[in-house]
Every structure is written in structure tokens, then in C-alpha cells.
Design a protein around this motif. Structure first.
Motif, mmCIF file in Angstrom:
data_model
loop_
_atom_site.group_PDB
_atom_site.id
_atom_site.type_symbol
_atom_site.label_atom_id
_atom_site.label_comp_id
_atom_site.label_asym_id
_atom_site.label_seq_id
_atom_site.Cartn_x
_atom_site.Cartn_y
_atom_site.Cartn_z
ATOM 1 N N THR A 1 0.864 -1.172 0.000
ATOM 2 C CA THR A 1 0.000 0.000 0.000
ATOM 3 C C THR A 1 0.901 1.223 0.000
ATOM 4 O OG1 THR A 1 -1.669 -1.178 1.283
ATOM 5 C CG2 THR A 1 -1.792 1.228 1.282
ATOM 6 N N PRO A 2 0.677 2.182 -0.904
ATOM 7 C CA PRO A 2 1.532 3.382 -0.942
ATOM 8 C C PRO A 2 1.514 4.127 0.384
ATOM 9 C CG PRO A 2 0.077 3.299 -2.859
ATOM 10 C CD PRO A 2 -0.363 2.208 -1.930
ATOM 11 N N SER A 3 2.684 4.551 0.820
ATOM 12 C CA SER A 3 2.802 5.283 2.082
ATOM 13 C C SER A 3 2.287 6.713 1.958
ATOM 14 C CB SER A 3 4.268 5.315 2.528
ATOM 15 O OG SER A 3 5.069 5.969 1.544
ATOM 16 N N ALA A 4 2.218 7.221 0.726
ATOM 17 C CA ALA A 4 1.734 8.582 0.465
ATOM 18 C C ALA A 4 1.397 8.690 -1.012
ATOM 19 C CB ALA A 4 2.817 9.598 0.844
ATOM 20 N N GLN A 5 0.765 9.781 -1.402
ATOM 21 C CA GLN A 5 0.453 10.007 -2.822
ATOM 22 C C GLN A 5 1.543 10.816 -3.518
ATOM 23 O OE1 GLN A 5 -2.017 8.485 -4.638
ATOM 24 N NE2 GLN A 5 -2.021 7.349 -2.718
ATOM 25 N N GLY A 6 2.578 11.144 -2.790
ATOM 26 C CA GLY A 6 3.749 11.849 -3.311
ATOM 27 C C GLY A 6 4.954 11.368 -2.537
ATOM 28 N N CYS A 7 6.115 11.920 -2.825
ATOM 29 C CA CYS A 7 7.324 11.535 -2.088
ATOM 30 C C CYS A 7 7.138 11.905 -0.619
ATOM 31 C CB CYS A 7 8.545 12.249 -2.667
ATOM 32 S SG CYS A 7 10.054 11.955 -1.725
ATOM 33 N N GLU A 8 7.214 10.892 0.220
ATOM 34 C CA GLU A 8 6.975 11.085 1.653
ATOM 35 C C GLU A 8 7.850 12.184 2.247
ATOM 36 O OE1 GLU A 8 6.735 7.978 5.173
ATOM 37 O OE2 GLU A 8 6.742 6.964 3.225
ATOM 38 N N GLU A 9 9.149 12.100 1.989
ATOM 39 C CA GLU A 9 10.093 13.049 2.572
ATOM 40 C C GLU A 9 9.945 14.443 1.950
ATOM 41 O OE1 GLU A 9 11.819 8.950 3.092
ATOM 42 O OE2 GLU A 9 10.902 10.037 1.446
ATOM 43 N N CYS A 10 9.735 14.510 0.641
ATOM 44 C CA CYS A 10 9.566 15.821 -0.010
ATOM 45 C C CYS A 10 8.309 16.521 0.489
ATOM 46 C CB CYS A 10 9.521 15.672 -1.530
ATOM 47 S SG CYS A 10 11.121 15.299 -2.293
ATOM 48 N N LEU A 11 7.232 15.750 0.686
ATOM 49 C CA LEU A 11 6.006 16.334 1.225
ATOM 50 C C LEU A 11 6.258 16.917 2.618
ATOM 51 C CD1 LEU A 11 3.379 13.667 0.105
ATOM 52 C CD2 LEU A 11 3.493 16.065 -0.650
ATOM 53 N N ALA A 12 6.995 16.194 3.446
ATOM 54 C CA ALA A 12 7.287 16.655 4.805
ATOM 55 C C ALA A 12 8.160 17.914 4.792
ATOM 56 C CB ALA A 12 7.974 15.547 5.604
ATOM 57 N N GLY B 1 8.241 20.066 2.228
ATOM 58 C CA GLY B 1 7.664 21.089 1.362
ATOM 59 C C GLY B 1 8.442 21.230 0.065
ATOM 60 N N ASP B 2 9.097 20.155 -0.359
ATOM 61 C CA ASP B 2 9.923 20.185 -1.571
ATOM 62 C C ASP B 2 9.191 19.530 -2.737
ATOM 63 O OD1 ASP B 2 12.159 20.860 -3.047
ATOM 64 O OD2 ASP B 2 13.569 19.893 -1.678
ATOM 65 N N ARG B 3 9.817 19.539 -3.903
ATOM 66 C CA ARG B 3 9.219 19.016 -5.129
ATOM 67 C C ARG B 3 10.003 17.817 -5.633
ATOM 68 N NH1 ARG B 3 7.846 24.370 -8.530
ATOM 69 N NH2 ARG B 3 6.456 22.928 -9.555
ATOM 70 N N TRP B 4 9.393 17.058 -6.543
ATOM 71 C CA TRP B 4 10.026 15.886 -7.150
ATOM 72 C C TRP B 4 9.723 15.862 -8.629
ATOM 73 C CZ3 TRP B 4 6.029 15.615 -3.597
ATOM 74 C CH2 TRP B 4 4.785 15.261 -4.108
ATOM 75 N N ASP C 1 15.777 9.411 -9.085
ATOM 76 C CA ASP C 1 17.127 9.969 -9.126
ATOM 77 C C ASP C 1 17.251 11.217 -9.990
ATOM 78 O OD1 ASP C 1 17.957 8.077 -7.367
ATOM 79 O OD2 ASP C 1 19.140 6.921 -8.793
ATOM 80 N N SER C 2 16.220 11.540 -10.774
ATOM 81 C CA SER C 2 16.212 12.808 -11.506
ATOM 82 C C SER C 2 15.759 13.951 -10.602
ATOM 83 C CB SER C 2 15.281 12.729 -12.722
ATOM 84 O OG SER C 2 15.778 11.806 -13.653
ATOM 85 N N SER C 3 15.172 13.607 -9.476
ATOM 86 C CA SER C 3 14.773 14.608 -8.478
ATOM 87 C C SER C 3 15.998 14.950 -7.638
ATOM 88 C CB SER C 3 13.682 14.045 -7.564
ATOM 89 O OG SER C 3 12.562 13.627 -8.314
ATOM 90 N N LYS C 4 16.056 16.174 -7.143
ATOM 91 C CA LYS C 4 17.273 16.581 -6.424
ATOM 92 C C LYS C 4 17.516 15.787 -5.138
ATOM 93 C CE LYS C 4 15.454 20.486 -3.790
ATOM 94 N NZ LYS C 4 15.616 21.898 -3.483
ATOM 95 N N ASN C 5 16.447 15.298 -4.495
ATOM 96 C CA ASN C 5 16.624 14.606 -3.213
ATOM 97 C C ASN C 5 16.849 13.098 -3.319
ATOM 98 O OD1 ASN C 5 16.283 16.934 -1.456
ATOM 99 N ND2 ASN C 5 14.189 16.965 -2.223
ATOM 100 N N LYS C 6 16.442 12.482 -4.411
ATOM 101 C CA LYS C 6 16.685 11.047 -4.665
ATOM 102 C C LYS C 6 16.245 10.159 -3.498
ATOM 103 C CE LYS C 6 20.775 12.065 -7.529
ATOM 104 N NZ LYS C 6 20.422 13.413 -7.841
ATOM 105 N N HIS C 7 15.045 10.407 -2.976
ATOM 106 C CA HIS C 7 14.599 9.694 -1.778
ATOM 107 C C HIS C 7 14.359 8.198 -1.986
ATOM 108 C CE1 HIS C 7 13.549 13.809 -0.076
ATOM 109 N NE2 HIS C 7 14.453 13.289 0.736
ATOM 110 N N ALA C 8 13.981 7.762 -3.187
ATOM 111 C CA ALA C 8 13.783 6.322 -3.408
ATOM 112 C C ALA C 8 15.107 5.577 -3.249
ATOM 113 C CB ALA C 8 13.179 6.073 -4.791
#
Length: 125
Positions: free
Chosen positions: A55-66, A68-71, A87-94
Motif C-alpha cells: 500500500t503506498p505510504s503517500a500520494q507523493g514523495c513522503e520526505e519531499c512532502l514533509a 515542502g519540496d518538489r520531485w 534519481d532525476s529529483s534533487k533529493n533522490k529519496h527512493a
């Protein structure tokens, strides 16, 4: 045939614009270069058994949402459902999630995409 280049010219042009392979669909008189089977074979993923119904933990990147960043694009962990940015996003949270948990496989969490990637084996699943 009109508009066709000879193999040496086609090779030179494709090389100069960064293409390592080209096809000759428009120029049937030039046989295409077909890579050997060895070059076409990707390594097999040895972690497919770790794929879970998640089940998805969120509808967007969990850490970016927390933060206030973008992906750019989203990936969902196939072991626990964590949603992280690509990995094309600046934070590469996956990828950061993989490094922290060793959960090997992510799936695209983008509408219309249906592919999985194994970080460990560096191949599509």
C-alpha cells in the motif's frame, strides 16, 4: 534510395550526435548493425521474490512532502510501500530508502507506467 546515406556517412553522423546504434528502416539497402545476443541480455534479477503487495505510504514523495519540496517522478518500494522521488529529483529519496533499508525493488509510481527496477542487480524486473 533518396535520402539514404551510405553506412560510413550514417555511422559518422550518428556518432557525432551521440547515437551509438542506428537502424536502417528508411534505408533498406543498408543492413542494420545487430548487436550480438550477449550484448542484448541483461542480468536477471535475483530479488523478485521480495516483491510484496504493498500500500503506498503517500500520494507523493513522503520526505519531499514533509519538507515542502518538489520531485520529478515517483517510485514505490515493492517491499514496504514507501513512496520516494526518483534519481532525476534533487533529493533522490527512493534510492536513499534503498540504501537505508536494503529493500531491493522499486516500481514506477507514475500513471501509465508499469516497470520495476532492482537496485541490487541493476536491472529491470
Amino acid at each position: 534510395m533518396r535520402g539514404c546515406l551510405s553506412r560510413p556517412n550514417l555511422r559518422q553522423i550518428s556518432s557525432s550526435i551521440g547515437l551509438s546504434r542506428y537502424t536502417s528502416e528508411q534505408c533498406p539497402n543498408i543492413a542494420p548493425e545487430v548487436p550480438s545476443q550477449e550484448k542484448l541480455t541483461m542480468p536477471a534479477c535475483t530479488h523478485a521474490d521480495s516483491i510484496q503487495g504493498v500500500t503506498p505510504s503517500a500520494q507523493g514523495c513522503e520526505e519531499c512532502l514533509a519538507m515542502g519540496d518538489r520531485w520529478v517522478h515517483l517510485r514505490i518500494c515493492q517491499s514496504c510501500g514507501h513512496v520516494g522521488c526518483c534519481d532525476s529529483s534533487k533529493n533522490k529519496h527512493a534510492t536513499k530508502h534503498f540504501r537505508a533499508t536494503a529493500h531491493p525493488i522499486v516500481k514506477s509510481f507514475e500513471r501509465g507506467e508499469d516497470w520495476r527496477w532492482c537496485y541490487v542487480d541493476q536491472t529491470f524486473v
